[in-house]
Design an enzyme around this catalytic site. Structure first.
Site, PDB file in Angstrom:
ATOM      1  N   HIS A  52       0.849  -1.194   0.000  1.00  9.55           N
ATOM      2  CA  HIS A  52       0.000   0.000   0.000  1.00  9.55           C
ATOM      3  C   HIS A  52       0.882   1.240   0.000  1.00  9.55           C
ATOM      4  O   HIS A  52       2.095   1.151   0.100  1.00  9.55           O
ATOM      5  CB  HIS A  52      -1.005  -0.013   1.147  1.00  9.55           C
ATOM      6  N   HIS A  54       1.469   3.967   1.893  1.00  8.39           N
ATOM      7  CA  HIS A  54       1.998   4.763   3.002  1.00  8.39           C
ATOM      8  C   HIS A  54       3.525   4.871   2.941  1.00  8.39           C
ATOM      9  O   HIS A  54       4.214   3.926   2.567  1.00  8.39           O
ATOM     10  CB  HIS A  54       1.546   4.175   4.341  1.00  8.39           C
ATOM     11  N   HIS A  57       6.150   2.423   3.952  1.00 12.15           N
ATOM     12  CA  HIS A  57       6.170   1.180   3.177  1.00 12.15           C
ATOM     13  C   HIS A  57       6.804   1.358   1.791  1.00 12.15           C
ATOM     14  O   HIS A  57       7.235   0.375   1.190  1.00 12.15           O
ATOM     15  CB  HIS A  57       4.745   0.625   3.034  1.00 12.15           C
ATOM     16  N   HIS A 108      -7.456  -0.834   5.505  1.00  7.91           N
ATOM     17  CA  HIS A 108      -6.454   0.112   6.028  1.00  7.91           C
ATOM     18  C   HIS A 108      -6.270   1.242   5.020  1.00  7.91           C
ATOM     19  O   HIS A 108      -6.340   2.417   5.361  1.00  7.91           O
ATOM     20  CB  HIS A 108      -5.152  -0.641   6.276  1.00  7.91           C
ATOM     21  N   ASP A 131      -0.214  -3.691   6.362  1.00  7.16           N
ATOM     22  CA  ASP A 131      -0.876  -3.161   7.564  1.00  7.16           C
ATOM     23  C   ASP A 131      -2.331  -3.625   7.656  1.00  7.16           C
ATOM     24  O   ASP A 131      -3.177  -2.927   8.213  1.00  7.16           O
ATOM     25  CB  ASP A 131      -0.833  -1.623   7.564  1.00  7.16           C
TER      26      ASP A 131
HETATM   27 ZN   LIG Z   1       2.757   0.818   8.230  1.00  3.16          ZN
HETATM   28 ZN   LIG Z   2      -0.121   1.803   6.431  1.00  4.27          ZN
END
Ligand SMILES: [Zn+2]
Ligand SMILES: [Zn+2]
Length: 261
Positions: A52, A54, A57, A108, A131
Site C-alpha cells: 500500500h 503509506h 512502506h 487500512h 498493515d
Molecule cells: Zn505501516
Molecule cells: Zn499503512
C-alpha cells in the site's frame, strides 16, 4: 529460503526473503537497512513487493532502484512510486522461483493488497499482509470501511493454519493488551502473550505469526465467537443488537481499540 525481518523506524519490519543468491523485499520504507543486508550477504535484489501507499512502506523504493535487477510490484488503485507493475487480486507474481498470489485486502487503505505463497518451503506458506493483519490486532481504517476490513480479514483467516504471517509492524504487545481486555478468559491468548513478552524481552521479533495461532487469539478474527460478541455488546449496548452480525462486532471492537490505552 531465508526470511528476515529487517527492523526500520520505530516498529516497522521490512521483510527480506532470499535463496542465498537473490532476494526480494516487501515494503521497503527505508532503503538503508535493505542495502546493508544485501551487501552483508552478497545478495542481488530481484524484486520489490509493495502492499500500500503509506510512506513507511514505499519511502525507500527509489533509492533501491539502482541496485534492483527486477520489477517493482504494487497495487492497482493507489498512488505509488513509478514505474511499477500494478496488480489486482488474483494476479500471480513469480519471484525467486516462488508464486505469489495477490489478494485484495482493502480497509487500512482503499487499494491495499497482500501476497500469498502457498508453496514456500518446509517452514510453511508465506503471507505478506502489510498493515491489514497484525499479530493479535489489525490495521486502522484510514480509507476503507469496517465491512471491507472485516471481509479482508476473513479471507486471510481462511488461509492454511501453518501460514507464516509477515506483518509490517511489531505491534504485538500493545495489541495483546487490548486483546486480553476484550477476551480475558482465552487461555490460548494468555499463553501466547507470555511467549511474546519473553521474545520481546530477549530482543527478538514476535513475527512471523502463524495463522492457526491468530485465529485462536486475535479478537479481530474472532468476531463470531461468543466472548467477543458479548464484550462488544457490553461496550456498546445502545448500538449493538442482541444478536449482532460479526461485521458489527468487528466495527465496535475496531472503534473501541482506537481509544484504548
Ligand atoms: Zn505501516
Ligand atoms: Zn499503512
Amino acid at each position: 529460503m531465508t526470511l528476515t525481518p529487517l527492523p526500520a523506524f520505530d516498529d516497522n519490519y521490512l521483510w527480506l526473503l532470499d535463496d542465498g543468491r537473490e532476494a526480494l523485499v516487501v515494503d521497503p520504507g527505508d532503503a538503508a537497512p535493505v542495502a546493508a543486508a544485501l551487501d552483508a550477504r552478497g545478495l542481488t535484489l530481484a524484486g520489490i513487493l509493495l502492499t500500500h501507499h503509506h510512506g513507511d512502506h514505499v519511502g525507500g523504493v527509489d533509492a533501491l532502484r539502482p541496485r534492483l535487477a527486477g520489477p517493482v510490484f504494487g497495487p492497482l488503485h493507489e498512488p505509488m512510486p513509478e514505474p511499477l507493475q500494478r496488480l489486482r487480486g488474483g494476479d500471480i507474481v513469480e519471484l525467486l522461483g516462488l508464486q505469489f498470489t495477490v489478494l485484495d485486502v482493502p480497509g487500512h487503505t482503499a487499494g491495499h493488497i497482500a501476497y500469498f505463497a502457498a508453496e514456500a518451503g518446509r517452514e510453511g506458506p508465506l503471507l505478506f499482509c502489510g498493515d491489514t493483519l497484525f499479530s493479535a490486532g489489525c490495521g486502522r481504517l484510514f480509507e476503507g470501511t469496517a465491512a471491507q476490513m472485516h471481509a479482508s480479514l476473513r479471507s486471510l483467516a481462511a488461509l492454511p493454519p501453518e501460514t507464516r504471517v509477515c506483518c509490517a509492524h511489531e505491534y504485538t504487545l500493545s495489541n495483546l493488551r487490548f486483546a486480553r481486555a476484550v477476551d480475558p478468559d482465552n487461555a490460548a491468548l494468555a499463553a501466547y502473550a507470555a511467549w511474546c513478552e519473553a521474545e520481546r524481552a530477549a530482543g527478538r521479533p514476535t513475527l512471523p505469526a502463524r495463522m492457526g495461532q491468530e485465529v485462536l487469539i486475535n479478537p479481530f478474527l474472532r468476531c463470531e465467537q461468543a466472548p467477543l460478541r458479548d464484550a462488544a455488546r457490553r461496550h456498546a449496548p445502545s448500538t449493538l443488537a442482541a444478536a449482532p452480525e460479526p461485521v458489527d462486532v468487528f466495527a465496535t471492537l475496531r472503534e473501541w481499540k482506537n481509544g484504548f490505552r
